[in-house]
Design a protein around this motif. Structure first.
Motif, PDB file in Angstrom:
ATOM      1  N   UNK A 111      53.157 132.383  58.276  1.00  0.00           N
ATOM      2  CA  UNK A 111      53.882 131.314  57.590  1.00  0.00           C
ATOM      3  C   UNK A 111      53.177 131.025  56.270  1.00  0.00           C
ATOM      4  N   UNK A 112      53.911 131.072  55.160  1.00  0.00           N
ATOM      5  CA  UNK A 112      53.315 130.842  53.842  1.00  0.00           C
ATOM      6  C   UNK A 112      54.002 129.652  53.163  1.00  0.00           C
ATOM      7  N   UNK A 113      53.444 129.241  52.031  1.00  0.00           N
ATOM      8  CA  UNK A 113      53.941 128.075  51.278  1.00  0.00           C
ATOM      9  C   UNK A 113      54.052 126.853  52.203  1.00  0.00           C
ATOM     10  N   UNK A 114      53.006 126.659  52.996  1.00  0.00           N
ATOM     11  CA  UNK A 114      53.053 125.595  54.010  1.00  0.00           C
ATOM     12  C   UNK A 114      53.061 124.203  53.381  1.00  0.00           C
ATOM     13  N   UNK A 115      52.355 124.030  52.266  1.00  0.00           N
ATOM     14  CA  UNK A 115      52.346 122.720  51.611  1.00  0.00           C
ATOM     15  C   UNK A 115      53.746 122.344  51.142  1.00  0.00           C
ATOM     16  N   UNK A 116      54.485 123.317  50.642  1.00  0.00           N
ATOM     17  CA  UNK A 116      55.862 123.067  50.222  1.00  0.00           C
ATOM     18  C   UNK A 116      56.744 122.747  51.426  1.00  0.00           C
ATOM     19  N   UNK A 117      56.544 123.461  52.523  1.00  0.00           N
ATOM     20  CA  UNK A 117      57.304 123.179  53.742  1.00  0.00           C
ATOM     21  C   UNK A 117      57.026 121.765  54.238  1.00  0.00           C
ATOM     22  N   UNK A 118      55.763 121.365  54.194  1.00  0.00           N
ATOM     23  CA  UNK A 118      55.401 120.020  54.635  1.00  0.00           C
ATOM     24  C   UNK A 118      56.085 118.974  53.766  1.00  0.00           C
ATOM     25  N   UNK A 119      56.062 119.181  52.472  1.00  0.00           N
ATOM     26  CA  UNK A 119      56.657 118.234  51.541  1.00  0.00           C
ATOM     27  C   UNK A 119      58.142 118.042  51.834  1.00  0.00           C
ATOM     28  N   UNK A 120      58.831 119.129  52.125  1.00  0.00           N
ATOM     29  CA  UNK A 120      60.260 119.043  52.407  1.00  0.00           C
ATOM     30  C   UNK A 120      60.517 118.560  53.837  1.00  0.00           C
ATOM     31  N   UNK A 121      59.562 118.807  54.737  1.00  0.00           N
ATOM     32  CA  UNK A 121      59.716 118.336  56.119  1.00  0.00           C
ATOM     33  C   UNK A 121      59.661 116.815  56.194  1.00  0.00           C
ATOM     34  N   UNK A 122      58.871 116.198  55.324  1.00  0.00           N
ATOM     35  CA  UNK A 122      58.802 114.735  55.295  1.00  0.00           C
ATOM     36  C   UNK A 122      60.198 114.147  55.135  1.00  0.00           C
ATOM     37  N   UNK A 123      60.986 114.741  54.270  1.00  0.00           N
ATOM     38  CA  UNK A 123      62.357 114.273  54.048  1.00  0.00           C
ATOM     39  C   UNK A 123      63.218 114.544  55.281  1.00  0.00           C
ATOM     40  N   UNK A 124      63.098 115.754  55.815  1.00  0.00           N
ATOM     41  CA  UNK A 124      63.896 116.143  56.983  1.00  0.00           C
ATOM     42  C   UNK A 124      63.677 115.213  58.164  1.00  0.00           C
ATOM     43  N   UNK A 125      62.420 114.956  58.482  1.00  0.00           N
ATOM     44  CA  UNK A 125      62.140 114.184  59.683  1.00  0.00           C
ATOM     45  C   UNK A 125      62.628 112.745  59.542  1.00  0.00           C
ATOM     46  N   UNK A 126      62.475 112.173  58.363  1.00  0.00           N
ATOM     47  CA  UNK A 126      62.858 110.777  58.169  1.00  0.00           C
ATOM     48  C   UNK A 126      64.360 110.583  57.982  1.00  0.00           C
ATOM     49  N   UNK A 127      65.025 111.560  57.371  1.00  0.00           N
ATOM     50  CA  UNK A 127      66.438 111.376  57.046  1.00  0.00           C
ATOM     51  C   UNK A 127      67.393 112.044  58.027  1.00  0.00           C
ATOM     52  N   UNK A 128      66.909 113.020  58.797  1.00  0.00           N
ATOM     53  CA  UNK A 128      67.804 113.717  59.717  1.00  0.00           C
ATOM     54  C   UNK A 128      67.371 113.609  61.176  1.00  0.00           C
ATOM     55  N   UNK A 129      66.086 113.845  61.438  1.00  0.00           N
ATOM     56  CA  UNK A 129      65.641 113.890  62.834  1.00  0.00           C
ATOM     57  C   UNK A 129      65.535 112.493  63.437  1.00  0.00           C
ATOM     58  N   UNK A 130      64.798 111.601  62.782  1.00  0.00           N
ATOM     59  CA  UNK A 130      64.597 110.271  63.367  1.00  0.00           C
ATOM     60  C   UNK A 130      65.911 109.522  63.592  1.00  0.00           C
ATOM     61  N   UNK A 131      66.846 109.525  62.645  1.00  0.00           N
ATOM     62  CA  UNK A 131      68.113 108.840  62.933  1.00  0.00           C
ATOM     63  C   UNK A 131      68.840 109.420  64.145  1.00  0.00           C
TER      64      UNK A 131
END
Length: 328
Positions: A183-203
């Motif tokens: 798995x590469x570009x992990x910092x970028x994945x993390x940055x975009x995951x912050x949005x995913x988890x808060x806007x899609x998963x948690x709701x």
């Protein structure tokens, strides 16, 4: 970049002297130099700006005279923080804050929309649930699809689409002849995951909001092996770092709502300080050797960063340095 073109149109529409002097390579933080009414401006373009990006942007702004952030989308909380720090910005809809010597502008329409690639196979709710597992332990990229589906609570088909998406979007590489992946570009994945988890998963996994019956119930610790109940957000961070006094709470559990009320003495309340979520991972799939009541630091970090609260972001950085960065 759409934001760059629209910012030029926006500045032109102000009926001020505008000269584009220099442009550098087109990357995530590309720089373009303007002259506005004879005053030099260095504009940095960024596709998507959220509270977790403010520290990076502020560090750039400190070293650049007349710094201007040009972004397709800036969240309301991020705009508040930028204005508070006197950082100039323009978004793709024409919202703007310019505090220059010769030009003062503040426009707030509030209508810009997040940038989202609807064709991405990675940045979906299901993809975010799988990413939660991979960002904790990148070696899981070589688990079987069946195992990834099981621990992430998604379908086999979702795993297949997600892995294909990682490959197509350049987030995995094959690093030996046995078809093992990295798995590469992990910092970028993390940055975009912050949005995913808060806007899609948690709701999607939200059970409801509650309040404590009494202050003695602030301490919730799961003692039944059949269940998994963990504090996220401010409460989880406080347990791990001792750096916060929580005012809002998030709780993750596989208990049913009636069990929460009975066993933890929580009272349903639409305006309550506790938001409770179902687990979006398989019980027992996460290693909790760092704390006995907190959720995984990755999840806590994402909640704190997304909040936009300055103290929360400071605490998130502590978690990042100790528990997250070593995996990236």
């Amino acid at each position: 970049m759409d934001a760059y073109i629209k910012s030029k149109d926006f500045l032109d529409a102000l009926d001020i002297g505008l000269l584009i002097k220099q442009s550098t390579k087109n990357n995530e933080l590309a720089e373009t130099r303007f002259t506005v009414n004879g005053e030099a401006i260095s504009a940095i373009t960024k596709r998507d700006t959220r509270p977790q990006h403010i520290s990076l942007i502020e560090n750039l702004a400190i070293n650049i005279d007349n710094f201007l952030l040009v972004s397709d989308y800036i969240t309301p909380n991020a705009k508040k923080e930028l204005k508070k720090r006197n950082i100039n910005y323009v978004d793709s809809f024409g919202n703007a804050f310019l505090n220059l010597k010769t030009t003062k502008v503040y426009i707030e329409k509030g209508n810009a929309k997040p940038v989202f690639n609807q064709y991405s196979k990675v940045f979906t709710q299901a993809g975010g649930q799988i990413l939660f597992q991979l960002l904790q332990d990148p070696d899981k990229i070589n688990e079987t699809y069946r195992r990834l589906a099981e621990i992430s609570k998604v379908s086999l088909g979702s795993v297949s689409k997600f892995i294909n998406g990682l490959h197509d979007e350049g987030y995995i590489v094959q690093w030996n002849n046995d078809k093992k992946y990295q798995l590469v570009k992990r910092a970028e994945l993390l940055d975009r995951w912050i949005i995913l988890v808060n806007e899609k998963i948690l709701p999607a996994y939200r059970i409801g909001t509650f309040h404590f019956r009494g202050q003695e119930n602030l301490v919730i610790k799961e003692n039944d092996q059949e269940f998994e109940t963990r504090w996220g957000g401010e409460a989880g961070a406080a347990s791990i770092t001792n750096y916060l006094n929580p005012t809002v709470y998030s709780l993750f559990t596989n208990r049913q709502k009636k069990d929460l009320i009975k066993n933890f003495r929580l009272i349903p309340d639409n305006n309550g300080e506790i938001t409770v979520y179902n687990l979006f991972w398989k019980q027992g799939s996460i290693n909790y050797d760092y704390d006995d009541v907190a959720a995984h630091p990755l999840l806590i970090y994402a909640e704190l960063m997304y909040s936009g609260n300055e103290r929360n972001i400071e605490t998130a950085q502590i978690l990042y340095n100790e528990y997250i960065a070593p995996k990236l």
